[in-house]
Design a protein around this motif. Structure first.
Motif, PDB file in Angstrom:
ATOM      1  N   GLU A 136      19.589   0.156  24.964  1.00  0.00           N
ATOM      2  CA  GLU A 136      19.217  -0.906  25.900  1.00  0.00           C
ATOM      3  C   GLU A 136      20.293  -1.992  25.958  1.00  0.00           C
ATOM      4  N   TRP A 137      20.934  -2.258  24.810  1.00  0.00           N
ATOM      5  CA  TRP A 137      21.963  -3.292  24.766  1.00  0.00           C
ATOM      6  C   TRP A 137      23.094  -2.984  25.747  1.00  0.00           C
ATOM      7  N   PHE A 138      23.448  -1.717  25.890  1.00  0.00           N
ATOM      8  CA  PHE A 138      24.511  -1.352  26.825  1.00  0.00           C
ATOM      9  C   PHE A 138      24.112  -1.621  28.276  1.00  0.00           C
ATOM     10  N   GLY A 139      22.812  -1.710  28.543  1.00  0.00           N
ATOM     11  CA  GLY A 139      22.340  -2.012  29.890  1.00  0.00           C
ATOM     12  C   GLY A 139      22.227  -3.500  30.179  1.00  0.00           C
ATOM     13  N   THR A 140      22.469  -4.346  29.181  1.00  0.00           N
ATOM     14  CA  THR A 140      22.406  -5.798  29.372  1.00  0.00           C
ATOM     15  C   THR A 140      23.755  -6.330  29.848  1.00  0.00           C
ATOM     16  N   ALA A 141      23.765  -7.589  30.291  1.00  0.00           N
ATOM     17  CA  ALA A 141      25.017  -8.228  30.706  1.00  0.00           C
ATOM     18  C   ALA A 141      25.990  -8.303  29.540  1.00  0.00           C
ATOM     19  N   GLU A 142      25.475  -8.545  28.338  1.00  0.00           N
ATOM     20  CA  GLU A 142      26.308  -8.617  27.140  1.00  0.00           C
ATOM     21  C   GLU A 142      26.987  -7.268  26.861  1.00  0.00           C
ATOM     22  N   GLY A 143      26.213  -6.200  26.936  1.00  0.00           N
ATOM     23  CA  GLY A 143      26.766  -4.868  26.707  1.00  0.00           C
ATOM     24  C   GLY A 143      27.742  -4.462  27.783  1.00  0.00           C
ATOM     25  N   ALA A 144      27.406  -4.755  29.038  1.00  0.00           N
ATOM     26  CA  ALA A 144      28.301  -4.426  30.154  1.00  0.00           C
ATOM     27  C   ALA A 144      29.616  -5.180  30.025  1.00  0.00           C
ATOM     28  N   SER A 145      29.549  -6.428  29.584  1.00  0.00           N
ATOM     29  CA  SER A 145      30.748  -7.236  29.389  1.00  0.00           C
ATOM     30  C   SER A 145      31.637  -6.627  28.300  1.00  0.00           C
ATOM     31  N   ALA A 146      31.014  -6.145  27.235  1.00  0.00           N
ATOM     32  CA  ALA A 146      31.769  -5.514  26.149  1.00  0.00           C
ATOM     33  C   ALA A 146      32.497  -4.267  26.641  1.00  0.00           C
ATOM     34  N   LEU A 147      31.856  -3.510  27.523  1.00  0.00           N
ATOM     35  CA  LEU A 147      32.499  -2.311  28.073  1.00  0.00           C
ATOM     36  C   LEU A 147      33.630  -2.666  29.029  1.00  0.00           C
ATOM     37  N   LYS A 148      33.432  -3.712  29.838  1.00  0.00           N
ATOM     38  CA  LYS A 148      34.477  -4.117  30.787  1.00  0.00           C
ATOM     39  C   LYS A 148      35.728  -4.586  30.055  1.00  0.00           C
ATOM     40  N   ALA A 149      35.553  -5.178  28.877  1.00  0.00           N
ATOM     41  CA  ALA A 149      36.707  -5.645  28.102  1.00  0.00           C
ATOM     42  C   ALA A 149      37.606  -4.480  27.722  1.00  0.00           C
ATOM     43  N   GLY A 150      37.031  -3.307  27.557  1.00  0.00           N
ATOM     44  CA  GLY A 150      37.816  -2.125  27.197  1.00  0.00           C
ATOM     45  C   GLY A 150      38.528  -1.498  28.375  1.00  0.00           C
ATOM     46  N   GLY A 151      37.899  -1.531  29.537  1.00  0.00           N
ATOM     47  CA  GLY A 151      38.532  -1.055  30.755  1.00  0.00           C
ATOM     48  C   GLY A 151      38.422   0.420  31.081  1.00  0.00           C
ATOM     49  N   HIS A 152      37.778   1.232  30.227  1.00  0.00           N
ATOM     50  CA  HIS A 152      37.691   2.670  30.487  1.00  0.00           C
ATOM     51  C   HIS A 152      36.323   3.118  30.996  1.00  0.00           C
ATOM     52  N   GLY A 153      35.285   2.325  30.736  1.00  0.00           N
ATOM     53  CA  GLY A 153      33.937   2.699  31.150  1.00  0.00           C
ATOM     54  C   GLY A 153      33.379   3.880  30.387  1.00  0.00           C
TER      55      GLY A 153
END
Length: 194
Positions: A136-153
């Motif tokens: 569920e954390w990956f579906g939150t704004a916090e989790g999405a932001s963490a993924l965007k920081a990496g740039g690969h999705g």
């Protein structure tokens, strides 16, 4: 092929085995007290894992406490979460992103985790009011932001040590914004830094 199908095939055809290169000496490192690792060593492990994930084009990795049989108590060669985080409790899941390192554990282990987690790690109190689960954390704004920081999705898992139900839940939480990548085929990244 859907990730859940891959998980079932690995289980049915016996493809979920302990890696042959995992030695008893390596196991003693964790059993001898992963929490006793020095702060620089723990920090170096986290840095090395992040570099390995970047090399593979993965923004985050989920590191469960499980083995291929989803046992609560696992053989030392599967104590990857303990090695990376320093937390030696039998229940917990770690997530390492480019900028954050989080460890989910339930109320039985909150005190232990607060003492054992290495530098740079955040404890998430699983089951506490307002605490999201790992998927569920990956579906939150916090989790999405963490993924965007990496740039690969891409969120990496070791499909041999991941329940199919969890993988499905993770895929739903990520939606179209990111994908789940099975890292087992190319070797678990934690094994590469262990």
């Amino acid at each position: 092929m859907r990730l859940a199908s891959l998980l079932v095939m690995r289980s049915v055809f016996g493809l979920a085995r302990a890696p042959a290169h995992l030695s008893l000496a390596r196991a003693r490192v964790v059993r001898g007290g992963a929490s006793a690792a020095s702060a620089p060593a723990a920090s170096e492990t986290l840095t090395a894992l992040r570099e390995e994930l970047e090399r593979r084009g993965v923004d985050a990795m989920i590191i469960p406490s499980d083995d291929p049989h989803l046992s609560e108590y696992v053989a030392p060669c599967f104590e990857r979460r303990a090695f990376v985080s320093g937390f030696t409790g039998s229940a917990g899941t770690a997530v390492v992103t480019k900028e954050r390192a989080l460890c989910w554990t339930d109320g039985r282990y909150w005190l232990q985790a607060s003492k054992e987690l290495g530098p740079g790690w955040e404890m998430v109190k699983a089951g506490a009011p307002g605490a999201d689960g790992v998927a569920e954390w990956f579906g939150t704004a916090e989790g999405a932001s963490a993924l965007k920081a990496g740039g690969h999705g891409a969120v990496g898992i070791d499909a041999t040590c991941t329940a199919a139900a969890f993988a499905d839940k993770l895929e739903r939480a990520l939606g179209q914004d990111a994908k789940v990548v099975d890292l087992h085929g190319s070797g678990n990244p934690v094994d590469a830094v262990w």
